[in-house]
Scaffold this motif. Structure first.
Motif, short mmCIF file in Angstrom:
data_model
loop_
_atom_site.label_atom_id
_atom_site.label_comp_id
_atom_site.label_asym_id
_atom_site.label_seq_id
_atom_site.Cartn_x
_atom_site.Cartn_y
_atom_site.Cartn_z
N ALA A 1 36.25 32.97 47.50
CA ALA A 1 36.71 31.71 46.91
C ALA A 1 37.36 30.85 47.99
O ALA A 1 38.13 31.37 48.83
N LEU A 2 37.08 29.57 47.99
CA LEU A 2 37.66 28.63 48.95
C LEU A 2 38.87 27.98 48.28
O LEU A 2 38.74 26.99 47.55
N VAL A 3 40.05 28.57 48.51
CA VAL A 3 41.30 28.09 47.92
C VAL A 3 42.17 27.54 49.03
O VAL A 3 42.56 28.29 49.94
N ASP B 1 38.11 25.27 45.55
CA ASP B 1 37.29 24.10 45.83
C ASP B 1 35.81 24.43 45.79
O ASP B 1 34.96 23.54 45.82
N GLY B 2 35.51 25.72 45.77
CA GLY B 2 34.14 26.18 45.77
C GLY B 2 34.11 27.65 46.16
O GLY B 2 35.15 28.31 46.25
N PHE B 3 32.90 28.14 46.40
CA PHE B 3 32.73 29.55 46.73
C PHE B 3 31.80 29.67 47.94
O PHE B 3 30.76 28.98 48.00
N LEU B 4 32.19 30.51 48.88
CA LEU B 4 31.40 30.78 50.08
C LEU B 4 30.65 32.08 49.87
O LEU B 4 31.27 33.13 49.63
N ILE B 5 29.34 32.01 49.92
CA ILE B 5 28.51 33.20 49.78
C ILE B 5 27.87 33.48 51.13
O ILE B 5 27.23 32.60 51.73
N GLU B 6 28.03 34.70 51.61
CA GLU B 6 27.54 35.06 52.94
C GLU B 6 26.70 36.33 52.88
O GLU B 6 27.00 37.27 52.13
N GLU B 7 25.68 36.33 53.72
CA GLU B 7 24.86 37.54 53.85
C GLU B 7 25.70 38.66 54.46
O GLU B 7 26.39 38.48 55.47
N MET B 8 25.67 39.84 53.84
CA MET B 8 26.39 40.99 54.37
C MET B 8 25.69 41.51 55.62
O MET B 8 24.47 41.63 55.66
N ILE B 9 26.49 41.79 56.66
CA ILE B 9 25.96 42.35 57.90
C ILE B 9 25.75 43.84 57.70
O ILE B 9 26.69 44.58 57.34
N GLN B 10 24.56 44.29 57.94
CA GLN B 10 24.23 45.68 57.67
C GLN B 10 24.58 46.59 58.84
O GLN B 10 24.41 46.24 60.00
N ASN B 11 25.06 47.77 58.49
CA ASN B 11 25.33 48.85 59.46
C ASN B 11 26.21 48.42 60.63
O ASN B 11 25.86 48.64 61.81
N PRO B 12 27.36 47.80 60.37
CA PRO B 12 28.25 47.48 61.50
C PRO B 12 28.81 48.74 62.14
O PRO B 12 29.06 49.74 61.46
#
Length: 705
Positions: free
Chosen positions: A537-539, A579-590
């Motif tokens: 969440a973008l707060v 103010d909105g929501f940030l959706i991000e691709e999860m980084i695999q196998n860090p």
């Protein structure tokens, strides 16, 4: 005349004017006891003499412009007096009077003092005074020890050989401090410490620690400098003085007060010098190649080790004692401090077997046991056998009996045996108890180029400090110590944090790797997303999203709408409106996570903090801090020095993060902040590391107000 030249004139004046009343008598007596041979006068309109010195009514009645004026007068009279002295051509002023920026109503008064002084330097206000014992000049308002030339055993280097104590050239340590208590501790201790200068700077309204450090480094009689900081400022000039110390081969021992919250509050009320972050101070000292200590007694023993014997070239230590307990306990302390005690070689062990008592075996630490009671001539074969190995230095650990106790001749024989066999290698005697080493024994050791150290922990730490300094001294790069002046904020800063989305967009434009992402108003505006995601969440103003329930990880595409609705509900219950929501691709196998923090520290500049990232960073307290700019090699060394760094670099067959990619990302982050003076702080936590990428998973960017 430069500031340094004027300060040197103040430290070695031919004419001194005291300003004050009858309370000056003890200070004048202290000046006389330490051998001041110049002209001295008191300015007092109501007295004819004080402590044997003639009084004159005012500045205009002085026969000549003094090289130094010492003010011990009401604060209301200081400005007029300083202005008159400046107009008269006085060399400089020591203002002992308090009531300036260290008090609630004194800030404006201190600014007026600086304006009244013009080009004339003022030490203080609110300071204890200054002393140059090498030339018999002591102008202080209390007793800070007896250090008149020739009174104490003088410091010397290895080149002085085996000369008698009385033939040793007068040399010593310059001690510079904000306040007087630290100076009193070092000046009055009965530890044979070689004091050349004691300089108390108080509020540093005009003359800073950097100014005084620069001035005393020009005196080739100074063997080392010890600086006590409560606040750190004037970092550009301080870095220039540090470079000068490195070029001159003069070690600097630094101690920082105000490291705790309580200490920081006390420092602010004491001298009006704001205390910096402890980690930043330590980073600054490392950058300068200085030795950092934590207590006055550790400082005393360290400057003795740096002054009375040659500085070691490394940490390989030959450790000798007359007690099994000291061999075990002392060996533990020495190893923990960083000294290396390698077992005797086969040749040395064979030679020792021939000369040691039958019930003692060759070792390092070497317990000579009852051989300690032998005559010196009988002990020499033991010491010669032990000394044939390639030790960088020797340390002898015992405890002398107090004066009036047992016969000390056996102790003298043992220390004499080491002195006779050590050659030109550095050596220290460490008395296990601080208070029990007789003055006569100390004097004999100093005459034989051995440092007489007091207290087993302080003593062995002092030896280790000197060994580390000696090992790196030839590698110190004075040019790398020079720092730019801290930058002022540019107009337009808001003092607010950017949203995470805005910060990442800015970092992406700078060439940094950020996850593929989408910004949506709510569940009804979702794009066609086909990957596992993180939702945030973008707060505005919300920095700790996890605690507020504003983060969800590993969300499948089909679960995104429900996740966003649930998150919005949790936040609404807390009175928070995203103010909105940030959706991000999860980084695999860090492979792992890293925290990278860059911030502007007032009076110092930009600093870089590294830690193993994620929520464990606060629990582990495993961080490294550097002063920027820093070379790539230093950043790499700081990373590898973290306790959990092996987890990132392939511990026990685990996949390893790409170190080069990691370092490039850190350098780019540093450059981004350096190129934008309006940034107060940038924190990336975590920087997600894979075997080929360094991805900014979260970022907080704050502008200066």
């Amino acid at each position: 005349m430069t500031r340094a030249d004027r300060l040197k004139r103040m430290l070695n004046p031919a004419c001194v004017a005291w300003f004050g009343g009858a309370g000056l008598a003890p200070a004048i007596g202290y000046m006389q006891a330490n051998g001041f041979a110049g002209e001295a006068v008191v300015v007092n309109p109501r007295r004819a003499e004080i402590a044997g010195l003639t009084c004159v009514p005012c500045v205009g009645d002085l026969r000549r412009a003094p090289d130094l004026a010492i003010l011990v007068i009401p604060k209301e009279a200081v400005l007029e007096t300083v202005r008159a002295l400046s107009e008269r051509g006085c060399g400089g002023v020591v203002c002992i009077t308090s009531g300036f920026s260290e008090s609630a109503d004194g800030t404006a008064r201190q600014a007026e003092l600086v304006a009244a002084a013009g080009e004339m330097p003022v030490i203080g206000p609110n300071c204890p005074g200054i002393a140059n014992f090498l030339d018999g000049n002591a102008f202080m308002m209390d007793h800070f020890g007896n250090h008149a030339p020739g009174r104490n055993v003088a410091a010397r280097g290895a080149a002085d050989g085996g000369v008698a104590v009385k033939d040793v050239a007068v040399r010593g340590v310059a001690v510079i401090s904000n306040g007087g208590a630290y100076l009193s501790d070092l000046g009055c201790a009965d530890r044979a410490q070689p004091i050349a200068y004691l300089i108390g700077l108080g509020n540093q309204a005009m003359v800073s620690i950097a100014d005084m450090l620069d001035a005393v480094l020009d005196d080739n009689r100074v063997t080392a400098v010890n600086v006590y900081f409560e606040g750190i400022g004037d970092v550009q000039k301080l870095s220039q003085a540090a470079a000068k110390a490195a070029r001159n081969g003069i070690p600097v021992v630094a101690i920082k007060g105000g490291r705790s919250a309580a200490g920081a509050r006390a420092a602010q009320s004491h001298t009006a010098s704001l205390s910096g972050d402890a980690a930043v101070a330590s980073a600054l000292f490392r950058r300068f190649g200085w030795i950092e200590v934590t207590t006055p007694t550790e400082a005393i023993e360290t400057v003795k080790m740096l002054s009375f014997t040659a500085i070691p070239k490394g940490a390989r230590t030959g450790f000798i004692t007359s007690s099994g307990s000291y061999a075990v306990l002392g060996g533990d302390i020495a190893e923990q401090a960083g000294l290396q005690m390698v077992a005797p070689t086969a040749a040395a062990a064979a030679a020792l077997d021939l000369v040691l008592p039958t019930y003692v075996g060759p070792a390092n630490p070497l317990d000579i046991s009852d051989a300690h009671g032998w005559a010196q001539a009988d002990q020499l074969p033991i010491y010669r056998a032990f000394a044939q190995d390639q030790h960088d230095l020797f340390v002898q650990v015992m405890c002398y009996p107090p004066e009036g106790g047992w016969d000390m001749s056996t102790w003298d024989a043992t220390t004499g045996a080491l002195a006779a066999t050590k050659g030109d290698r550095p050596a220290a005697f460490v008395n296990t108890l601080a208070e029990a080493l007789p003055r006569a024994a100390r004097d004999r050791m100093i005459a034989n180029a051995m440092a007489p150290l007091q207290g087993i922990e302080d003593g062995l730490r002092a030896v280790a400090h000197a060994a580390r300094y000696g090992a790196r001294r030839d590698m110190l790069d004075p040019d790398a110590m020079l720092l730019p002046a801290p930058r002022c904020p540019q107009p337009g800063g808001t003092g607010n944090s950017m949203s995470e989305a805005a910060a990442k967009s800015w970092l992406s434009e700078a060439g940094l790797d950020v996850p593929r992402h989408w910004i949506v108003d709510g569940p009804d505006t979702l794009a066609d997303i086909a990957c596992t995601c993180a939702v945030k969440a973008l707060v505005p103003g919300l920095l700790h999203k996890t605690e507020a329930g504003a983060v969800a990880l590993t969300v499948a595409p089909r679960d995104l709408p429900a996740t966003i609705r649930a998150m919005a509900g949790r936040l609404a219950a807390q009175g928070l409106n995203p103010d909105g929501f940030l959706i991000e691709e999860m980084i695999q196998n860090p492979v792992g996570e890293l925290l990278v923090g860059i911030r502007h520290v007032p009076d110092i500049g930009l600093t870089l903090t590294l830690a193993i990232g994620g929520i464990a960073v606060e629990l582990m307290q495993d961080t490294a801090t550097l002063i920027l700019p820093a070379p790539r090699a230093d950043i790499a060394a700081a990373l590898k020095g973290l306790k959990l760094a092996p987890l990132l670099l392939g511990y026990r067959g685990r996949p390893a993060a790409d170190l080069a990619v990691m370092l490039s990302a850190i350098e780019t982050l540093c450059a981004c902040v350096a190129d934008h003076p309006d940034i107060a702080e940038l924190e990336v936590n975590p920087l997600l590391l894979t075997q080929s990428r360094a991805v900014i998973a979260d970022a907080v960017l704050t502008l200066k107000g």
